[in-house]
Write a protein that holds these residues in place. Structure first.
Motif, PDB file in Angstrom:
ATOM      1  N   ASP A 234       0.836  -1.208   0.000  1.00  0.00           N
ATOM      2  CA  ASP A 234       0.000   0.000   0.000  1.00  0.00           C
ATOM      3  C   ASP A 234       0.866   1.252   0.000  1.00  0.00           C
ATOM      4  O   ASP A 234       0.576   2.210  -0.722  1.00  0.00           O
ATOM      5  CB  ASP A 234      -0.933   0.018   1.216  1.00  0.00           C
ATOM      6  N   ASN A 235       1.932   1.233   0.777  1.00  0.00           N
ATOM      7  CA  ASN A 235       2.837   2.380   0.851  1.00  0.00           C
ATOM      8  C   ASN A 235       3.562   2.600  -0.484  1.00  0.00           C
ATOM      9  O   ASN A 235       3.654   3.724  -0.970  1.00  0.00           O
ATOM     10  CB  ASN A 235       3.842   2.194   1.996  1.00  0.00           C
ATOM     11  N   VAL A 236       4.053   1.507  -1.066  1.00  0.00           N
ATOM     12  CA  VAL A 236       4.770   1.583  -2.343  1.00  0.00           C
ATOM     13  C   VAL A 236       3.853   2.099  -3.451  1.00  0.00           C
ATOM     14  O   VAL A 236       4.249   2.924  -4.277  1.00  0.00           O
ATOM     15  CB  VAL A 236       5.343   0.194  -2.723  1.00  0.00           C
ATOM     16  N   LEU A 237       2.605   1.617  -3.458  1.00  0.00           N
ATOM     17  CA  LEU A 237       1.686   1.938  -4.549  1.00  0.00           C
ATOM     18  C   LEU A 237       0.896   3.226  -4.331  1.00  0.00           C
ATOM     19  O   LEU A 237       0.191   3.666  -5.247  1.00  0.00           O
ATOM     20  CB  LEU A 237       0.717   0.772  -4.775  1.00  0.00           C
ATOM     21  N   LYS A 238       1.021   3.826  -3.164  1.00  0.00           N
ATOM     22  CA  LYS A 238       0.213   5.013  -2.848  1.00  0.00           C
ATOM     23  C   LYS A 238       0.348   6.109  -3.908  1.00  0.00           C
ATOM     24  O   LYS A 238      -0.641   6.554  -4.488  1.00  0.00           O
ATOM     25  CB  LYS A 238       0.618   5.551  -1.472  1.00  0.00           C
ATOM     26  N   ASP A 239       1.550   6.562  -4.168  1.00  0.00           N
ATOM     27  CA  ASP A 239       1.760   7.629  -5.146  1.00  0.00           C
ATOM     28  C   ASP A 239       1.501   7.150  -6.570  1.00  0.00           C
ATOM     29  O   ASP A 239       1.016   7.909  -7.413  1.00  0.00           O
ATOM     30  CB  ASP A 239       3.178   8.199  -5.035  1.00  0.00           C
ATOM     31  N   ILE A 240       1.816   5.888  -6.848  1.00  0.00           N
ATOM     32  CA  ILE A 240       1.552   5.323  -8.171  1.00  0.00           C
ATOM     33  C   ILE A 240       0.052   5.326  -8.437  1.00  0.00           C
ATOM     34  O   ILE A 240      -0.400   5.773  -9.496  1.00  0.00           O
ATOM     35  CB  ILE A 240       2.145   3.897  -8.292  1.00  0.00           C
ATOM     36  N   ARG A 241      -0.720   4.856  -7.472  1.00  0.00           N
ATOM     37  CA  ARG A 241      -2.181   4.832  -7.636  1.00  0.00           C
ATOM     38  C   ARG A 241      -2.749   6.243  -7.794  1.00  0.00           C
ATOM     39  O   ARG A 241      -3.638   6.481  -8.601  1.00  0.00           O
ATOM     40  CB  ARG A 241      -2.829   4.137  -6.442  1.00  0.00           C
ATOM     41  N   GLN A 242      -2.220   7.175  -7.018  1.00  0.00           N
ATOM     42  CA  GLN A 242      -2.701   8.549  -7.119  1.00  0.00           C
ATOM     43  C   GLN A 242      -2.435   9.101  -8.531  1.00  0.00           C
ATOM     44  O   GLN A 242      -3.308   9.712  -9.145  1.00  0.00           O
ATOM     45  CB  GLN A 242      -2.047   9.437  -6.065  1.00  0.00           C
ATOM     46  N   ALA A 243      -1.239   8.859  -9.043  1.00  0.00           N
ATOM     47  CA  ALA A 243      -0.899   9.304 -10.402  1.00  0.00           C
ATOM     48  C   ALA A 243      -1.786   8.610 -11.435  1.00  0.00           C
ATOM     49  O   ALA A 243      -2.259   9.245 -12.387  1.00  0.00           O
ATOM     50  CB  ALA A 243       0.578   9.038 -10.688  1.00  0.00           C
ATOM     51  N   GLU A 244      -2.020   7.300 -11.262  1.00  0.00           N
ATOM     52  CA  GLU A 244      -2.895   6.566 -12.184  1.00  0.00           C
ATOM     53  C   GLU A 244      -4.303   7.164 -12.192  1.00  0.00           C
ATOM     54  O   GLU A 244      -4.898   7.363 -13.259  1.00  0.00           O
ATOM     55  CB  GLU A 244      -2.995   5.093 -11.769  1.00  0.00           C
ATOM     56  N   HIS A 245      -4.830   7.435 -11.003  1.00  0.00           N
ATOM     57  CA  HIS A 245      -6.196   7.967 -10.902  1.00  0.00           C
ATOM     58  C   HIS A 245      -6.299   9.352 -11.539  1.00  0.00           C
ATOM     59  O   HIS A 245      -7.274   9.624 -12.258  1.00  0.00           O
ATOM     60  CB  HIS A 245      -6.642   8.006  -9.445  1.00  0.00           C
ATOM     61  N   LEU A 246      -5.314  10.181 -11.300  1.00  0.00           N
ATOM     62  CA  LEU A 246      -5.326  11.515 -11.903  1.00  0.00           C
ATOM     63  C   LEU A 246      -5.213  11.427 -13.432  1.00  0.00           C
ATOM     64  O   LEU A 246      -5.923  12.137 -14.149  1.00  0.00           O
ATOM     65  CB  LEU A 246      -4.202  12.380 -11.330  1.00  0.00           C
ATOM     66  N   ALA A 247      -4.338  10.558 -13.909  1.00  0.00           N
ATOM     67  CA  ALA A 247      -4.182  10.394 -15.360  1.00  0.00           C
ATOM     68  C   ALA A 247      -5.470   9.857 -15.980  1.00  0.00           C
ATOM     69  O   ALA A 247      -5.889  10.322 -17.047  1.00  0.00           O
ATOM     70  CB  ALA A 247      -3.005   9.463 -15.663  1.00  0.00           C
ATOM     71  N   LEU A 248      -6.105   8.903 -15.323  1.00  0.00           N
ATOM     72  CA  LEU A 248      -7.350   8.355 -15.851  1.00  0.00           C
ATOM     73  C   LEU A 248      -8.458   9.407 -15.835  1.00  0.00           C
ATOM     74  O   LEU A 248      -9.203   9.547 -16.812  1.00  0.00           O
ATOM     75  CB  LEU A 248      -7.780   7.115 -15.066  1.00  0.00           C
ATOM     76  N   ASP A 249      -8.552  10.157 -14.756  1.00  0.00           N
ATOM     77  CA  ASP A 249      -9.558  11.228 -14.682  1.00  0.00           C
ATOM     78  C   ASP A 249      -9.377  12.222 -15.827  1.00  0.00           C
ATOM     79  O   ASP A 249     -10.337  12.591 -16.503  1.00  0.00           O
ATOM     80  CB  ASP A 249      -9.484  11.975 -13.344  1.00  0.00           C
ATOM     81  N   LYS A 250      -8.140  12.639 -16.058  1.00  0.00           N
ATOM     82  CA  LYS A 250      -7.863  13.585 -17.145  1.00  0.00           C
ATOM     83  C   LYS A 250      -8.190  12.977 -18.507  1.00  0.00           C
ATOM     84  O   LYS A 250      -8.734  13.647 -19.385  1.00  0.00           O
ATOM     85  CB  LYS A 250      -6.401  14.033 -17.101  1.00  0.00           C
ATOM     86  N   THR A 251      -7.873  11.710 -18.679  1.00  0.00           N
ATOM     87  CA  THR A 251      -8.149  11.034 -19.943  1.00  0.00           C
ATOM     88  C   THR A 251      -9.648  10.913 -20.178  1.00  0.00           C
ATOM     89  O   THR A 251     -10.135  11.160 -21.288  1.00  0.00           O
ATOM     90  CB  THR A 251      -7.486   9.642 -19.967  1.00  0.00           C
ATOM     91  N   LEU A 252     -10.405  10.566 -19.122  1.00  0.00           N
ATOM     92  CA  LEU A 252     -11.847  10.394 -19.276  1.00  0.00           C
ATOM     93  C   LEU A 252     -12.576  11.722 -19.463  1.00  0.00           C
ATOM     94  O   LEU A 252     -13.710  11.744 -19.944  1.00  0.00           O
ATOM     95  CB  LEU A 252     -12.419   9.617 -18.089  1.00  0.00           C
ATOM     96  N   GLN A 253     -11.928  12.813 -19.110  1.00  0.00           N
ATOM     97  CA  GLN A 253     -12.509  14.117 -19.403  1.00  0.00           C
ATOM     98  C   GLN A 253     -12.417  14.418 -20.905  1.00  0.00           C
ATOM     99  O   GLN A 253     -13.198  15.193 -21.435  1.00  0.00           O
ATOM    100  CB  GLN A 253     -11.801  15.223 -18.608  1.00  0.00           C
ATOM    101  N   LYS A 254     -11.469  13.774 -21.550  1.00  0.00           N
ATOM    102  CA  LYS A 254     -11.230  14.045 -22.970  1.00  0.00           C
ATOM    103  C   LYS A 254     -11.764  12.941 -23.892  1.00  0.00           C
ATOM    104  O   LYS A 254     -12.137  13.208 -25.016  1.00  0.00           O
ATOM    105  CB  LYS A 254      -9.726  14.236 -23.193  1.00  0.00           C
ATOM    106  N   PHE A 255     -11.791  11.699 -23.399  1.00  0.00           N
ATOM    107  CA  PHE A 255     -12.164  10.561 -24.224  1.00  0.00           C
ATOM    108  C   PHE A 255     -13.207   9.698 -23.522  1.00  0.00           C
ATOM    109  O   PHE A 255     -13.263   9.648 -22.306  1.00  0.00           O
ATOM    110  CB  PHE A 255     -10.936   9.695 -24.548  1.00  0.00           C
ATOM    111  N   SER A 256     -13.946   8.952 -24.306  1.00  0.00           N
ATOM    112  CA  SER A 256     -14.955   8.034 -23.798  1.00  0.00           C
ATOM    113  C   SER A 256     -14.295   6.873 -23.061  1.00  0.00           C
ATOM    114  O   SER A 256     -13.209   6.432 -23.455  1.00  0.00           O
ATOM    115  CB  SER A 256     -15.768   7.496 -24.974  1.00  0.00           C
ATOM    116  N   PRO A 257     -14.966   6.336 -22.033  1.00  0.00           N
ATOM    117  CA  PRO A 257     -14.417   5.151 -21.341  1.00  0.00           C
ATOM    118  C   PRO A 257     -14.302   3.930 -22.256  1.00  0.00           C
ATOM    119  O   PRO A 257     -13.626   2.970 -21.918  1.00  0.00           O
ATOM    120  CB  PRO A 257     -15.422   4.882 -20.223  1.00  0.00           C
TER     121      PRO A 257
END
Length: 168
Positions: free
Chosen positions: A122-145
């Protein structure tokens, strides 16, 4: 038809009516491969920065669902050689980050994160998951799921084609 309701319809029309399908296909495959390389590289550099080998990070990522996994499942699902999985498992056992549990009617053992391993992961993946979620949010604002389904379909189809034509 000169009116397209979505960019997808335009690309599809252009693709079907182009004289250079092979060249366009090669260019599109290159773009997809380059994007995949960027993603793989991002995880590689994250692991390096965190002091974790790439395949160890991948294994921890796979195990973060807190479900039991066999070495064979991990190898098949994440395309990591069984010998590499075995080496990582031995290292993680020594660090008490995983435990091995018997599988009914099998010589294989299930691998599970220990409480210490779950906390570490959980500690190792914390920042990775946060970056993934932000990248996905930005992508879904621009493109369809639907791009996710299309990408998964393409990856599965490509893997099958490679297996039929090259890896048999």
């Amino acid at each position: 038809n000169s009116y397209y309701t979505t960019p997808y319809e335009f690309v599809l029309y252009f693709w079907r009516n182009s004289m250079d399908n092979a060249d366009q296909c090669t260019a599109i495959i290159w773009r997809i491969t380059n994007a995949i390389n960027k993603m793989d590289g991002a995880y590689y550099f994250c692991g390096k920065k965190l002091g974790i080998k790439e395949n160890t990070l991948t294994l921890l990522y796979a195990m973060a669902d807190n479900q039991p996994h066999t070495q064979k499942q991990l190898s098949d699902d994440w395309l990591i050689p069984k010998t590499t999985i075995n080496t990582i498992v031995q290292e993680l056992l020594q660090e008490e980050l995983i435990t091995l549990l018997p599988v009914e009617h099998s010589k294989e053992k299930n691998i599970r994160l220990t409480a210490k391993g779950q906390q570490y992961t959980d500690n190792v993946l914390k920042d990775i998951r946060q970056a993934e979620h932000l990248a996905l949010d930005k992508t879904l604002q621009k493109f369809s799921p639907e791009f996710i389904d299309a990408f998964e379909y393409f990856a599965d189809t490509l893997y099958k084609e490679f297996n039929q034509r090259i890896l048999k």
